[in-house]
Scaffold this active site. Structure first.
Site, PDB file in Angstrom:
ATOM      1  N   LYS A 114      -4.058  -9.183   3.489  1.00  0.00           N
ATOM      2  CA  LYS A 114      -2.616  -8.609   4.016  1.00  0.00           C
ATOM      3  C   LYS A 114      -2.842  -7.244   4.755  1.00  0.00           C
ATOM      4  O   LYS A 114      -3.412  -6.486   4.029  1.00  0.00           O
ATOM      5  CB  LYS A 114      -1.344  -8.796   3.106  1.00  0.00           C
ATOM      6  CG  LYS A 114      -1.062  -9.989   2.797  1.00  0.00           C
ATOM      7  CD  LYS A 114       0.228  -9.561   1.447  1.00  0.00           C
ATOM      8  CE  LYS A 114       1.385  -9.067   2.027  1.00  0.00           C
ATOM      9  NZ  LYS A 114       2.416  -8.963   0.923  1.00  0.00           N
ATOM     10  N   HIS A 134      -0.022  -5.797   5.496  1.00  0.00           N
ATOM     11  CA  HIS A 134       1.525  -5.097   5.338  1.00  0.00           C
ATOM     12  C   HIS A 134       1.852  -5.156   3.865  1.00  0.00           C
ATOM     13  O   HIS A 134       1.037  -5.673   3.194  1.00  0.00           O
ATOM     14  CB  HIS A 134       2.581  -5.844   6.018  1.00  0.00           C
ATOM     15  CG  HIS A 134       2.675  -7.085   5.424  1.00  0.00           C
ATOM     16  ND1 HIS A 134       1.643  -8.314   5.980  1.00  0.00           N
ATOM     17  CD2 HIS A 134       3.607  -7.797   4.734  1.00  0.00           C
ATOM     18  CE1 HIS A 134       2.087  -9.457   5.431  1.00  0.00           C
ATOM     19  NE2 HIS A 134       3.165  -9.079   4.714  1.00  0.00           N
TER      20      HIS A 134
END
Length: 236
Positions: A112, A114
């Site tokens: 990821k 974020h």
């Protein structure tokens, strides 16, 4: 570590109980199935079919009993994506229920960019890590997990799987004399804990499912022939 006769008998009983459970749950099936190596196998083990709460609860109990009985040392458990994720989580819960509370973590296939970011989820990887997976065909998932664990500064110490097929691995499309489990043990220097193996399955079939389903004896010859063709030397 020396295993007493009593403990070996307990392991054999646990293995037979597990094979029976896997057959009853439809996870262990018989017929003709093409493996990743391109072989036609007379049986197939699909842990993805442990697909409800009751089955997962019992599966985790089998893992926990086998892990604790093996004496393998570990500080946390890790589940490789994807099948290893629910396995690590439920086994950690069951271990805690049996008095051995340890952290667990797992990885994403894609990192990821974020939130917390990265590819790892759960507790920080540290100490001696026990990798939880279903089966080991080529050892690919184990090697990927080892790389992640090493990169995090932890020690990939052992692997726990449900079923050891005890058959030749393949390298560059060719059969080799060792199995994936033997490779992890002998070449990577890691302990491997298994709930059951192909020898346990053959015993179950030979006994007709412990008397529950005599028709299972019909599969014994085919599975035995497969082992004679692709099986490994257990001392290897």
């Amino acid at each position: 570590m020396v295993v007493s006769n009593v403990r070996q008998e307990d392991k054999n009983l646990l293995a037979q109980e597990f094979v029976r459970f896997a057959v009853d749950a439809g996870v262990l099936r018989f017929g003709e199935f093409k493996t990743k190596a391109g072989r036609i196998s007379p049986y197939f083990f699909n842990a993805g079919l442990f697909d409800d709460g009751a089955k997962m609860c019992r599966l985790a109990e089998f893992y926990a009993k086998a892990i604790l009985a093996s004496g393998v040392e570990f500080d946390m458990v890790f589940g490789p994506a994807y099948k290893g994720i629910p396995l690590a989580a439920t086994v950690a819960v069951e271990l805690a229920r049996q008095g051995r509370n340890v952290p667990f973590a797992y990885n994403r296939k894609e990192a990821k960019d974020h939130g917390e970011g990265g590819s790892l989820v759960g507790a920080p990887l540290k100490g001696r890590v026990l990798i939880i997976d279903d089966v080991m065909s080529a050892g690919t998932a184990a090697r990927e997990s080892i790389a992640l664990i090493n990169a995090a500064g932890a020690q990939p110490h052992a692997v726990a799987i449900a079923l050891d097929r005890q058959e030749m691995a393949t390298e560059n499309g060719q059969d080799v004399a060792h199995s994936a489990v033997q490779y992890v043990r002998n070449q990577l220097g890691m302990q491997v804990c298994t709930i059951a193996n192909l020898a346990d399955l053959l015993l179950y079939l030979e006994q007709g499912g412990g008397g529950a389903e005599q028709s299972l004896q019909d599969h014994h010859a085919r599975v035995l022939a497969y082992r004679q063709r692709y099986g490994v030397n257990e001392k290897g």
